[in-house]
Each structure stands twice: as C-alpha cells, then as structure tokens.
Design a protein around this motif. Structure first.
Motif, short mmCIF file in Angstrom:
data_model
loop_
_atom_site.label_atom_id
_atom_site.label_comp_id
_atom_site.label_asym_id
_atom_site.label_seq_id
_atom_site.Cartn_x
_atom_site.Cartn_y
_atom_site.Cartn_z
N LEU A 1 0.82 -1.21 0.00
CA LEU A 1 0.00 0.00 0.00
C LEU A 1 0.86 1.26 0.00
CD1 LEU A 1 -2.85 -0.99 2.48
CD2 LEU A 1 -3.05 -0.66 0.02
N LYS A 2 1.90 1.25 0.80
CA LYS A 2 2.75 2.44 0.86
C LYS A 2 3.47 2.64 -0.47
CE LYS A 2 6.13 4.91 3.61
NZ LYS A 2 6.97 4.93 4.82
N ARG A 3 3.84 1.54 -1.12
CA ARG A 3 4.52 1.66 -2.41
C ARG A 3 3.63 2.36 -3.44
NH1 ARG A 3 5.47 -3.31 -3.07
NH2 ARG A 3 3.86 -3.85 -4.59
N HIS A 4 2.31 2.16 -3.33
CA HIS A 4 1.40 2.80 -4.27
C HIS A 4 0.93 4.18 -3.77
CE1 HIS A 4 1.28 -0.75 -6.69
NE2 HIS A 4 0.76 -1.48 -5.75
N MET A 5 0.81 4.33 -2.46
CA MET A 5 0.27 5.57 -1.92
C MET A 5 1.28 6.71 -1.96
SD MET A 5 -1.93 3.95 1.24
CE MET A 5 -2.49 5.50 1.93
N SER A 6 2.55 6.40 -1.86
CA SER A 6 3.56 7.47 -1.88
C SER A 6 3.57 8.19 -3.23
CB SER A 6 4.93 6.91 -1.54
OG SER A 6 4.95 6.42 -0.20
N PRO A 7 3.63 7.48 -4.37
CA PRO A 7 3.55 8.22 -5.64
C PRO A 7 2.19 8.87 -5.86
CG PRO A 7 3.59 5.84 -6.02
CD PRO A 7 3.92 6.05 -4.59
N GLN A 8 1.14 8.31 -5.26
CA GLN A 8 -0.18 8.96 -5.38
C GLN A 8 -0.16 10.31 -4.69
OE1 GLN A 8 -3.28 7.10 -6.68
NE2 GLN A 8 -4.70 7.33 -4.99
N HIS A 9 0.57 10.40 -3.60
CA HIS A 9 0.73 11.67 -2.90
C HIS A 9 1.36 12.71 -3.83
CE1 HIS A 9 2.95 14.49 -0.21
NE2 HIS A 9 1.83 14.43 0.49
#
Length: 336
Positions: free
Chosen positions: A205-213
């Motif tokens: 989740l963090k791997r996807h949420m960081s670039p989403q940020h």
C-alpha cells in the motif's frame, strides 16, 4: 468492513460503461455512446463525463480522433503502466490514480488504477477492472447531490479513492489489535503468517500511496485554470488525509514488527524453559542411571548380589537418597 457496492456497468459491445451530462446543479442526464459522439457543450455549465473500459478495442483511437488527445497521452491513458502520476497539457489535466481493490477475492495490495483526462468541459475516466468509486459518484449525481463541474468531479473521484484506503488500513490495525490480545497458545505459526501478510500489505500500500501523494500535489499545484480555488483546497485536504494514512501505514508496520518480535521472543523463552527442564531431569537421572547400569553389568563380584543380602532394596534406598539430595541441590540453585 466495506459493504459490497455495485460497480460500474457495461454491456461489452462498446467501451462506454456509463455517461452523464452534469447540469451544474449536482444532477445530470444520462447519455449513450451514440450521443457522446455528437455531444458539444450546450447550456452554460454543462460537463460531459464518460467512463470507459480502456481495454476495449478502439478506445485509444477514439481518444486521438474524437478528443484530439496526442498519441503519447492516449497511450498513457490506455496502457498498463499504472503508476500514479498527474500532468498538465495546456488546458487539460491528465492523471493516473490508484485505489483499493474491493472486488471479491482481492487483497488490499491488489490496487486498481483509474486513468483520468479532462479539459474542463469533458471528463473521461478509464478503467480495466470493475471499480466502486466511479459508480458511487455517479449514483450521487443521479440523486442530485453530486459534483457540479469538472473540477469538483475530479476532486470527488479523488476523495473517494483516498477515503476507501482508510478502510483497509483500519482493518489491518484491528487485526493487529486482536492478535495482541491473543495468547501464544492460539497458534504461533498462524499468527506469524497473519503478521507477515499484514507487513506485506503495508509495504504494498505504501509503495502505491507514496507516488499517489506526488500525483495529488501535481494536481493541486499545476492544474489548469478551470480547476478552481475551492477545488484546490479540497485536493489539499485529500492530500492531508493521504499523509495521515501513510503515517498510519508506518505505525501499522512498526506495530506488526513489534508484535512479531514479541511472539518470537515468547516462543524462544518457552523453548528455553523446556530445554532447561529437560536438562535438569537428565542431570538428576544421570547418576541413578550410572549406578543401575554399573550394578547391572554381567560380571562376577557384583556387590549385594548374593541371595539374602537384600541388595535390591538397598540399591533402591540408595537411589532414592541420591534423588532426594539432587532435588535439594536443584531447589537451592533455583533450577525450578
């Protein structure tokens, strides 16, 4: 826990999953694929929203021919490169966003992508697998309580995608709290497997949420003029929530690591206690085994072996005495 909601529909014969023409008052009228081809901005404030199946043949060509989208951008909107990103091309906004996959049998880390393109008068969203967010926003529009323009539609879609991430994070936190209340007797291997799964989910989740940020920051800072100030404020609030969710993921991951270390330490301590007890028992019975083994060898002149000497009972008494002395020594040394 998320209740199952209807996902976006489609008849499979054409790329349109659904289409709406926003009336600038929170409502909309339905539009079919044939009408989409001929649609032009009519009444002031009208916005066309079409939700497409990006894997349908001819979608990329339609984007290039009908919307005059450059080929590289059309390829981005229909490709499997789903890393979150956002960019501005003149007066248009292009974005790829990701959300939690709530389809049956899916894991939280199996995130779904949604591509988005808008020029202020038209909004095009594309997906490969069924998603709940576009259908939820569409239902709000059909109820007359939805977004009123392109900017608010983009922010509504973004907010719902981000808000749904919180449910997966809450579920993981609840699972960690439940495991913290369980005892080691409930199954160490099963608990360690659950913790390993939670840690993998957190990392994914963090791997996807960081670039989403980063993508949301790009929307807030570089969106075209039709993306109004109140839309930027809404995106800023969504970015703040996303930051909190990322922090929650870090906390969940650290909690899982602490719980995993605690379980392993308890298992190691339990194993050590068992080994210590076995060592004590072996140490106590070693002298007794030596005596009985020595007196049991098949040679002559074994003491107390003659009839009438009561040798058996003497040896038993001797062993009991040695056993009692060993117990006293072990107790004094606090071996148990």
């Amino acid at each position: 826990m998320i209740h199952e909601l209807p996902t976006d529909e489609g008849d499979g014969a054409m790329p349109l999953l659904f289409g709406r023409v926003l009336d600038s008052e929170g409502g909309a009228r339905t539009i079919d694929w044939e009408a989409v081809q001929a649609w032009r901005p009519g009444a002031e404030g009208e916005v066309l929203w079409v939700h497409l199946l990006r894997t349908h043949p001819g979608v990329q060509q339609w984007l290039e021919d009908h919307l005059a989208i450059p080929r590289p951008t059309a390829e981005l909107l229909t490709s499997d490169d789903t890393r979150p990103r956002a960019l501005r091309e003149g007066s248009t906004l292009v974005a790829t966003l990701r959300g939690i996959n709530f389809n049956p049998g899916a894991e939280p880390e199996d995130m779904l992508s949604m591509q988005l393109w808008s020029d202020g008068a038209r909004v095009v969203t594309l997906r490969r697998l069924p998603q709940q967010t576009p259908r939820i926003i569409c239902d709000e529009i059909d109820a007359g309580t939805g977004p009123v323009d392109a900017g608010s539609l983009v922010t509504a879609l973004t907010e719902d995608l981000i808000d749904r991430m919180s449910h997966a994070i809450i579920d993981m936190n609840d699972a960690i709290n439940e495991m913290e209340d369980e005892t080691i007797d409930t199954g160490t291997d099963a608990m360690l497997d659950k913790i390993a799964t939670i840690r993998r989910n957190c990392l994914a989740l963090k791997r996807h949420m960081s670039p989403q940020h980063e993508a949301l920051l790009a929307i807030a800072n570089h969106a075209p003029a039709w993306f109004e100030d109140h839309d930027r404020r809404e995106i800023a609030e969504t970015i703040a929530r996303l930051r909190r969710y990322i922090d929650d993921l870090d906390i969940s991951k650290e909690s899982a690591i602490v719980l995993q270390d605690d379980i392993r330490a308890r298992v190691a301590a339990s194993t050590q206690r068992t080994q210590n007890m076995l060592t004590i028992v072996a140490g106590i019975f070693l002298p007794l085994s030596f005596i009985t083994g020595l007196l049991g060898i098949n040679v002559g002149d074994i003491p107390l072996a003659t009839p009438g000497s009561h040798g058996f009972w003497i040896i038993v008494a001797m062993c009991l005495g040695i056993f009692a002395v060993e117990l006293l020594i072990a107790r004094k040394l606090k071996w148990f």
